[in-house]
Motif scaffolding. Structure first.
Motif, PDB file in Angstrom:
ATOM      1  N   ALA A  96      14.452 -14.535   9.513  1.00  0.00           N
ATOM      2  CA  ALA A  96      13.956 -13.200   9.880  1.00  0.00           C
ATOM      3  C   ALA A  96      12.429 -13.177   9.852  1.00  0.00           C
ATOM      4  O   ALA A  96      11.788 -12.599  10.741  1.00  0.00           O
ATOM      5  CB  ALA A  96      14.528 -12.158   8.923  1.00  0.00           C
ATOM      6  N   GLU A  97      11.825 -13.826   8.854  1.00  0.00           N
ATOM      7  CA  GLU A  97      10.359 -13.857   8.752  1.00  0.00           C
ATOM      8  C   GLU A  97       9.758 -14.647   9.920  1.00  0.00           C
ATOM      9  O   GLU A  97       8.758 -14.250  10.508  1.00  0.00           O
ATOM     10  CB  GLU A  97       9.928 -14.500   7.426  1.00  0.00           C
ATOM     11  CG  GLU A  97      10.188 -13.639   6.223  1.00  0.00           C
ATOM     12  CD  GLU A  97       9.366 -12.363   6.231  1.00  0.00           C
ATOM     13  OE1 GLU A  97       8.139 -12.419   6.107  1.00  0.00           O
ATOM     14  OE2 GLU A  97       9.976 -11.284   6.373  1.00  0.00           O
ATOM     15  N   ASP A 221       7.850   1.259  -8.313  1.00  0.00           N
ATOM     16  CA  ASP A 221       8.613   0.941  -7.107  1.00  0.00           C
ATOM     17  C   ASP A 221       8.187  -0.392  -6.489  1.00  0.00           C
ATOM     18  O   ASP A 221       8.936  -0.990  -5.731  1.00  0.00           O
ATOM     19  CB  ASP A 221       8.474   2.063  -6.068  1.00  0.00           C
ATOM     20  CG  ASP A 221       9.429   3.222  -6.367  1.00  0.00           C
ATOM     21  OD1 ASP A 221      10.246   3.083  -7.306  1.00  0.00           O
ATOM     22  OD2 ASP A 221       9.360   4.247  -5.668  1.00  0.00           O
ATOM     23  N   ASP A 222       6.957  -0.836  -6.818  1.00  0.00           N
ATOM     24  CA  ASP A 222       6.498  -2.114  -6.252  1.00  0.00           C
ATOM     25  C   ASP A 222       7.339  -3.280  -6.751  1.00  0.00           C
ATOM     26  O   ASP A 222       7.426  -4.309  -6.091  1.00  0.00           O
ATOM     27  CB  ASP A 222       5.023  -2.362  -6.591  1.00  0.00           C
ATOM     28  CG  ASP A 222       4.109  -1.415  -5.842  1.00  0.00           C
ATOM     29  OD1 ASP A 222       4.563  -0.806  -4.847  1.00  0.00           O
ATOM     30  OD2 ASP A 222       2.939  -1.276  -6.246  1.00  0.00           O
ATOM     31  N   TRP A 223       7.903  -3.160  -7.962  1.00  0.00           N
ATOM     32  CA  TRP A 223       8.784  -4.262  -8.406  1.00  0.00           C
ATOM     33  C   TRP A 223      10.251  -3.878  -8.350  1.00  0.00           C
ATOM     34  O   TRP A 223      11.126  -4.720  -8.346  1.00  0.00           O
ATOM     35  CB  TRP A 223       8.382  -4.784  -9.789  1.00  0.00           C
ATOM     36  CG  TRP A 223       8.739  -3.936 -10.967  1.00  0.00           C
ATOM     37  CD1 TRP A 223       9.960  -3.834 -11.567  1.00  0.00           C
ATOM     38  CD2 TRP A 223       7.868  -3.088 -11.719  1.00  0.00           C
ATOM     39  NE1 TRP A 223       9.892  -2.971 -12.636  1.00  0.00           N
ATOM     40  CE2 TRP A 223       8.616  -2.504 -12.754  1.00  0.00           C
ATOM     41  CE3 TRP A 223       6.503  -2.761 -11.608  1.00  0.00           C
ATOM     42  CZ2 TRP A 223       8.074  -1.613 -13.683  1.00  0.00           C
ATOM     43  CZ3 TRP A 223       5.973  -1.885 -12.540  1.00  0.00           C
ATOM     44  CH2 TRP A 223       6.748  -1.326 -13.554  1.00  0.00           C
ATOM     45  N   TRP A 227       9.717  -5.311  -0.796  1.00  0.00           N
ATOM     46  CA  TRP A 227       8.541  -4.967  -0.008  1.00  0.00           C
ATOM     47  C   TRP A 227       8.976  -4.653   1.421  1.00  0.00           C
ATOM     48  O   TRP A 227      10.070  -5.070   1.855  1.00  0.00           O
ATOM     49  CB  TRP A 227       7.491  -6.076  -0.059  1.00  0.00           C
ATOM     50  CG  TRP A 227       8.007  -7.459   0.218  1.00  0.00           C
ATOM     51  CD1 TRP A 227       8.242  -8.026   1.432  1.00  0.00           C
ATOM     52  CD2 TRP A 227       8.376  -8.449  -0.764  1.00  0.00           C
ATOM     53  NE1 TRP A 227       8.718  -9.309   1.271  1.00  0.00           N
ATOM     54  CE2 TRP A 227       8.815  -9.595  -0.061  1.00  0.00           C
ATOM     55  CE3 TRP A 227       8.364  -8.485  -2.167  1.00  0.00           C
ATOM     56  CZ2 TRP A 227       9.240 -10.752  -0.708  1.00  0.00           C
ATOM     57  CZ3 TRP A 227       8.792  -9.641  -2.807  1.00  0.00           C
ATOM     58  CH2 TRP A 227       9.217 -10.745  -2.080  1.00  0.00           C
ATOM     59  N   PRO A 228       8.128  -3.930   2.193  1.00  0.00           N
ATOM     60  CA  PRO A 228       8.521  -3.550   3.556  1.00  0.00           C
ATOM     61  C   PRO A 228       8.872  -4.782   4.392  1.00  0.00           C
ATOM     62  O   PRO A 228       8.185  -5.798   4.339  1.00  0.00           O
ATOM     63  CB  PRO A 228       7.261  -2.856   4.115  1.00  0.00           C
ATOM     64  CG  PRO A 228       6.509  -2.410   2.903  1.00  0.00           C
ATOM     65  CD  PRO A 228       6.808  -3.396   1.815  1.00  0.00           C
ATOM     66  N   GLY A 229       9.942  -4.684   5.143  1.00  0.00           N
ATOM     67  CA  GLY A 229      10.342  -5.765   6.049  1.00  0.00           C
ATOM     68  C   GLY A 229      11.176  -6.842   5.367  1.00  0.00           C
ATOM     69  O   GLY A 229      11.583  -7.810   6.012  1.00  0.00           O
ATOM     70  N   TYR A 230      11.458  -6.690   4.086  1.00  0.00           N
ATOM     71  CA  TYR A 230      12.209  -7.727   3.347  1.00  0.00           C
ATOM     72  C   TYR A 230      13.633  -7.851   3.888  1.00  0.00           C
ATOM     73  O   TYR A 230      14.309  -6.851   4.113  1.00  0.00           O
ATOM     74  CB  TYR A 230      12.247  -7.371   1.856  1.00  0.00           C
ATOM     75  CG  TYR A 230      13.037  -8.361   1.033  1.00  0.00           C
ATOM     76  CD1 TYR A 230      12.492  -9.589   0.699  1.00  0.00           C
ATOM     77  CD2 TYR A 230      14.336  -8.070   0.612  1.00  0.00           C
ATOM     78  CE1 TYR A 230      13.219 -10.509  -0.053  1.00  0.00           C
ATOM     79  CE2 TYR A 230      15.063  -8.979  -0.145  1.00  0.00           C
ATOM     80  CZ  TYR A 230      14.501 -10.204  -0.466  1.00  0.00           C
ATOM     81  OH  TYR A 230      15.215 -11.111  -1.198  1.00  0.00           O
TER      82      TYR A 230
END
Ligand code: SAM
Length: 258
Positions: A96-97, A221-223, A227-230
């Motif tokens: 995906a990446e 929320d960062d952990w 992250w966006p797009g994961y």
């Protein structure tokens, strides 16, 4: 302003089975499975014919700039930066990446042959040209890569090795952190996803005592959230089904001299 290290509580390690002392000297060796169920005919064909074309030969010296591994991208966007994913498993996140970032070159590292066969089928089906593969231990790949050559290293649901006597087998060790420090450029990132609380705490502890990385989290929320797009992996989906919540950690390499 307080640094995230000061502001954020580290997840507490849960009780773990303790069946013997861990040895002080971490051994760097690969301990996982290399083979699983028998490959289908097309998968064997991909391993025999496509893998050699995409495989890195780390017995030869690395080119000074890893972007050149991806050759001239005739009619395509030129590769600007290179990332590694360690232990990509079935390759869901890596594929995906690579599809989402055509100007980034990706090196996928996975010793498990069945995972390699799966990703080769995806590379073939999607016609991806920005992926190279290494079917071995990622620490050998890190040792091969030139200093400052990588933008990012992802380690997603690594083998947890929960028993104390096996902690030395975990990928995150002082030695691998030193290797990542060498190969990441300034501002480069190490991203880590894991559903085993003890390994999360272990990784925070190891990275936060390193002077070379800063934990990039600013809010819980960062952990707690991807992250966006994961893209969720097979092991991530299994953890969710079994009621375990993943933690998402992003560490940024400090500028040289900081
Ligand atoms: C628990 S699986 C997770 C696979 C995938 N990342 C996912 O989330 O579905 C861990 C993977 O890391 C691979 N692995 C273990 N040690 C490794 C090493 N030293 N270098 C590269 N890959 C490794 C294993 O073969 C295995 O496929």
């Amino acid at each position: 302003m307080a640094s995230p290290r000061e502001r954020l509580p580290m997840p507490a390690p849960p009780p773990i089975s303790d069946d013997g002392p861990a040895r002080d000297t971490p051994e760097r060796a690969f301990f996982g499975r290399r083979k699983g169920h028998k490959l289908r005919a097309h998968q064997s064909d991909l391993i025999a014919h496509l893998l050699p074309r995409l495989s890195l030969d780390i017995s030869a010296a690395a080119p000074p700039r890893l972007t050149t591994l991806f050759g001239p991208q005739t009619g395509r966007l030129q590769i600007q930066q290179v990332r590694i994913e360690v232990g990509f498993g079935g390759g869901e996140h890596l594929i995906a990446e690579a599809a989402a970032h055509p100007q980034t070159g990706f090196i996928g590292c996975e010793p498990y042959v069945n995972g390699m066969a799966k990703i080769l089928a995806q590379i073939e089906a999607r016609g991806l040209s920005n992926l190279r593969l290494f079917a071995g231990d990622a620490s050998e790949l890190l040792a091969w890569a030139p200093a400052g050559s990588l933008k990012r290293i992802d380690l997603i649901h690594p083998d947890p090795w929960p028993k104390r006597r096996h902690w030395k087998r975990r990928f995150v060790q002082d030695a691998t952190i030193a290797a990542m420090t060498r190969v990441l450029g300034d501002g480069g990132e190490f991203r880590f996803v894991c559903d085993i609380d003890h390994y999360v705490a272990w990784t925070l502890e190891h990275l936060m005592r390193s002077r070379d990385f800063t934990w990039a989290a600013e809010r819980a929320d960062d952990w707690r959230l991807p992250w966006p797009g994961y893209t969720m992996t097979r092991y991530g989906a299994k953890a969710t089904r079994e009621g375990r919540r993943a933690t998402y950690l992003v560490f940024r390499k400090n500028s040289s001299g900081v």
